[in-house]
Motif scaffolding. Structure first.
Motif, short mmCIF file in Angstrom:
data_model
loop_
_atom_site.label_atom_id
_atom_site.label_comp_id
_atom_site.label_asym_id
_atom_site.label_seq_id
_atom_site.Cartn_x
_atom_site.Cartn_y
_atom_site.Cartn_z
N MET A 12 0.84 -1.19 0.00
CA MET A 12 0.00 0.00 0.00
C MET A 12 0.88 1.25 0.00
SD MET A 12 -3.28 0.54 0.20
CE MET A 12 -4.57 0.75 1.38
N LYS A 13 1.95 1.22 0.80
CA LYS A 13 2.86 2.36 0.88
C LYS A 13 3.57 2.55 -0.46
CE LYS A 13 6.46 4.30 3.78
NZ LYS A 13 5.92 5.60 4.07
N GLN A 14 3.99 1.47 -1.10
CA GLN A 14 4.66 1.56 -2.39
C GLN A 14 3.72 2.15 -3.44
OE1 GLN A 14 5.92 -2.46 -3.07
NE2 GLN A 14 7.85 -2.21 -1.94
N GLU A 15 2.48 1.73 -3.45
CA GLU A 15 1.50 2.27 -4.39
C GLU A 15 1.28 3.77 -4.13
OE1 GLU A 15 -0.07 1.03 -7.11
OE2 GLU A 15 1.32 -0.63 -6.83
N GLU A 16 1.24 4.14 -2.86
CA GLU A 16 1.05 5.55 -2.50
C GLU A 16 2.25 6.39 -2.98
OE1 GLU A 16 0.89 7.85 1.66
OE2 GLU A 16 -0.60 6.25 1.46
N GLU A 17 3.46 5.85 -2.82
CA GLU A 17 4.66 6.55 -3.28
C GLU A 17 4.66 6.69 -4.79
OE1 GLU A 17 8.04 4.50 -1.70
OE2 GLU A 17 7.63 5.12 0.35
N LYS A 18 4.24 5.63 -5.49
CA LYS A 18 4.16 5.70 -6.95
C LYS A 18 3.17 6.78 -7.39
CE LYS A 18 5.32 0.91 -8.12
NZ LYS A 18 4.78 -0.34 -8.70
N MET A 19 2.02 6.79 -6.72
CA MET A 19 1.00 7.77 -7.05
C MET A 19 1.50 9.19 -6.77
SD MET A 19 -1.97 8.09 -8.38
CE MET A 19 -2.81 6.54 -8.22
N THR A 20 2.19 9.37 -5.66
CA THR A 20 2.75 10.67 -5.31
C THR A 20 3.77 11.10 -6.36
OG1 THR A 20 2.40 10.26 -2.96
CG2 THR A 20 3.99 11.96 -3.53
N ASP A 21 4.62 10.18 -6.78
CA ASP A 21 5.62 10.48 -7.82
C ASP A 21 4.93 10.88 -9.13
OD1 ASP A 21 7.64 9.93 -6.04
OD2 ASP A 21 8.08 7.92 -6.84
N ARG A 22 3.89 10.15 -9.50
CA ARG A 22 3.17 10.46 -10.73
C ARG A 22 2.52 11.84 -10.65
NH1 ARG A 22 -0.93 6.20 -12.53
NH2 ARG A 22 -0.91 7.52 -14.36
#
Length: 86
Positions: A12-22
């Protein structure tokens, strides 16, 4: 056996980081495109003024040439004459 609660949170944290980066990347692109549009708008405004100025200059030159043609021979200015095939 490890901590079972840590495992579901990590993806979940990795997905959140990816979304933040995008989102950050998209914000950077938007800022760049906004700046580009503003710069191009300024260019168009300057070119519009230049085209207007050049149009006035051409009009003045055409009037001068017409006056010169009339002064030299008393004819209708060449620019106002119909072509021979008309």
């Amino acid at each position: 056996m490890g901590c079972p609660a840590a495992s579901p949170l990590r993806p979940m944290k990795q997905e959140e980081e990816k979304m933040t980066d995008r989102i950050e990347h998209l914000e950077e692109q938007l800022a760049f495109l906004t700046k580009t549009v503003d710069e191009l708008s300024d260019v168009v405004a300057r070119q519009t003024l230049e085209i207007d100025r050049l149009g006035r200059s051409v009009g003045m030159l055409m009037e001068r040439e017409a006056e010169r043609e009339v002064g030299e021979g008393g004819q209708i200015p060449l620019a106002d004459q119909k072509p021979p095939h008309w």
